[in-house]
Design an enzyme around this catalytic site. Structure first.
Site, short mmCIF file in Angstrom:
data_model
loop_
_atom_site.label_atom_id
_atom_site.label_comp_id
_atom_site.label_asym_id
_atom_site.label_seq_id
_atom_site.Cartn_x
_atom_site.Cartn_y
_atom_site.Cartn_z
N PRO A 162 0.83 -1.22 0.00
CA PRO A 162 0.00 0.00 0.00
C PRO A 162 0.86 1.27 0.00
O PRO A 162 0.38 2.34 -0.34
CB PRO A 162 -0.83 -0.10 1.28
CG PRO A 162 -0.23 -1.20 2.09
CD PRO A 162 0.59 -2.05 1.19
N GLU A 196 3.07 -7.56 8.19
CA GLU A 196 3.35 -6.12 8.02
C GLU A 196 4.28 -5.85 6.85
O GLU A 196 4.75 -4.72 6.68
CB GLU A 196 3.92 -5.53 9.31
CG GLU A 196 2.96 -5.56 10.49
CD GLU A 196 1.60 -4.95 10.17
OE1 GLU A 196 1.55 -3.92 9.50
OE2 GLU A 196 0.58 -5.56 10.57
N ARG A 206 -3.45 -8.65 -20.57
CA ARG A 206 -4.35 -8.29 -21.67
C ARG A 206 -3.71 -7.33 -22.66
O ARG A 206 -4.24 -7.12 -23.75
CB ARG A 206 -5.70 -7.78 -21.16
CG ARG A 206 -5.66 -6.47 -20.45
CD ARG A 206 -6.98 -6.19 -19.74
NE ARG A 206 -8.07 -5.85 -20.66
CZ ARG A 206 -8.23 -4.66 -21.22
NH1 ARG A 206 -7.34 -3.70 -21.02
NH2 ARG A 206 -9.24 -4.43 -22.02
N ASP A 212 -9.76 2.01 -24.05
CA ASP A 212 -10.04 1.78 -22.62
C ASP A 212 -9.88 3.06 -21.83
O ASP A 212 -9.13 3.96 -22.22
CB ASP A 212 -8.99 0.81 -22.04
CG ASP A 212 -9.27 -0.63 -22.41
OD1 ASP A 212 -10.40 -0.93 -22.78
OD2 ASP A 212 -8.33 -1.44 -22.31
N1 SAM Z 1 1.48 -2.39 7.41
C1 SAM Z 1 1.45 -2.32 6.00
C2 SAM Z 1 1.24 -0.86 5.58
O1 SAM Z 1 0.43 -0.18 6.20
O2 SAM Z 1 1.83 -0.45 4.56
C3 SAM Z 1 0.32 -3.15 5.44
C4 SAM Z 1 0.65 -4.56 5.30
S1 SAM Z 1 -0.66 -5.48 4.57
C5 SAM Z 1 -1.54 -6.00 5.98
C6 SAM Z 1 0.12 -6.95 4.03
C7 SAM Z 1 0.50 -6.99 2.60
O3 SAM Z 1 -0.66 -6.90 1.78
C8 SAM Z 1 1.40 -5.89 2.08
O4 SAM Z 1 2.74 -6.07 2.44
C9 SAM Z 1 1.18 -6.00 0.60
O5 SAM Z 1 1.89 -7.08 0.03
C10 SAM Z 1 -0.31 -6.33 0.54
N2 SAM Z 1 -1.15 -5.16 0.33
C11 SAM Z 1 -2.05 -4.63 1.19
N3 SAM Z 1 -2.67 -3.58 0.66
C12 SAM Z 1 -2.19 -3.42 -0.57
C13 SAM Z 1 -2.43 -2.46 -1.62
N4 SAM Z 1 -3.30 -1.49 -1.46
N5 SAM Z 1 -1.75 -2.60 -2.76
C14 SAM Z 1 -0.85 -3.59 -2.92
N6 SAM Z 1 -0.57 -4.52 -1.96
C15 SAM Z 1 -1.22 -4.43 -0.81
#
Ligand code: SAM
Length: 277
Positions: free
Chosen positions: A96, A123, A165, A180
């Site tokens: 994220p 995390e 795609r 698109d």
């Molecule tokens: N503590 C982290 C933070 O706030 O950045 C969040 C970790 S999340 C619980 C666990 C994993 O889910 C991340 O390391 C990532 O691989 C994935 N993930 C969660 N949200 C995501 C998003 N919006 N985009 C891409 N990957 C995501």
């Protein structure tokens, strides 16, 4: 294109056998290899996580299994041609806190021959892994939206489908992605407008006359207008960012009608005092 995914939930990637991506795999256009990260652990419990340095809630993915997994997968890359250096993958780390995943990024990734995805749980992955591979590879830390998932596998599905795609021959009609939403080109930065198919009347609802006219110019104009209307309504940020040089006289008149005005810096902004319908 080759795609490797390292995960502690290989079964989560099953949808990659279905539909467009599944067909691309079956046709040999996409070589997807899913790996269980726990294969690269050496303790009885196949541990992949540990407590965070500095304290705090949650667990962090350990660097050693990731390092061993990535080294093995990278080493398995055959040179593109005899005598050439081994193929160099791109490492895609869903997080994220990454850069937003956009159609532009999908196009960029679709031009690369080999992607390795590192979706995390808990995390996230110990930072040193990203630093280490960033020294040898292009590493993209990518977010699929401003929300937090429990793991990166769903992000891998999203990114893989958007990229697949775009690969040559994957879509039946190569033109399909030209118009698109977000497609780079004439309609860049606009959402796609509404689409219709047969029957011409359904539950008393017809379709816009112009679409039956057979007049390609008028249809293109109507589609562009609708794209502007939808973008102004749903994604005003895209109108604010759009390059004024890409707008013709008609676009400008339509934007004025929709309550937008050109600012001194040339960009468009909402006309003060205009209340959205
Ligand atoms: N503590 C982290 C933070 O706030 O950045 C969040 C970790 S999340 C619980 C666990 C994993 O889910 C991340 O390391 C990532 O691989 C994935 N993930 C969660 N949200 C995501 C998003 N919006 N985009 C891409 N990957 C995501």
């Amino acid at each position: 294109m080759r795609v490797d995914v390292v995960t502690i939930f290989p079964e989560y990637l099953e949808p990659l056998n279905v539909s467009l991506v599944g067909k691309a795999r079956a046709r040999g256009q996409l070589d997807v290899r899913v790996h269980d990260l726990r294969r690269w652990t050496h303790d009885r419990h196949h541990t992949v996580d540990d407590t965070p340095y500095g304290g705090g809630p949650g667990m962090v993915m350990k660097p050693e299994p990731w390092g061993e997994a990535l080294d093995d997968i990278i080493a398995s890359g055959a040179p593109a041609a005899p005598g050439e250096p081994p193929a160099r993958p791109v490492l895609v780390v869903p997080t994220p806190s990454g850069v937003p995943f956009t159609q532009t990024l999908a196009v960029e990734l679709s031009a690369r021959p080999w992607l390795i995805f590192a979706p995390a749980r808990y995390e996230g992955i110990d930072r040193r892994v990203i630093e280490e591979y960033g020294e040898h590879l292009d590493v993209y830390e990518v977010s699929i939206g401003d929300y937090v998932l429990a793991g990166g596998e769903a992000a891998v599905l999203v990114i893989t489908e958007a990229v697949a795609r775009l690969l040559p021959g994957v879509l039946g009609n190569a033109e399909s992605h030209r118009d698109d939403s977000f497609a780079p080109g004439a309609m860049a930065d606009l959402l796609e407008g509404p689409v219709y198919t047969k029957p011409p009347e359904w539950r008393g609802r017809g379709i816009p006359e112009v679409l039956l006219s057979g007049h390609h110019g008028k249809i293109a104009r109507w589609r562009r207008d609708e794209a502007f209307r939808r973008t102004a309504r749903n994604r005003p940020d895209l109108i604010e960012r759009c390059d004024p040089a890409a707008l013709d006289k008609h676009d400008r008149a339509l934007l004025a009608e929709l309550g937008w005005e050109q600012r001194p810096d040339g960009r468009f902004g909402r006309t003060a005092g205009v209340v959205e319908e």
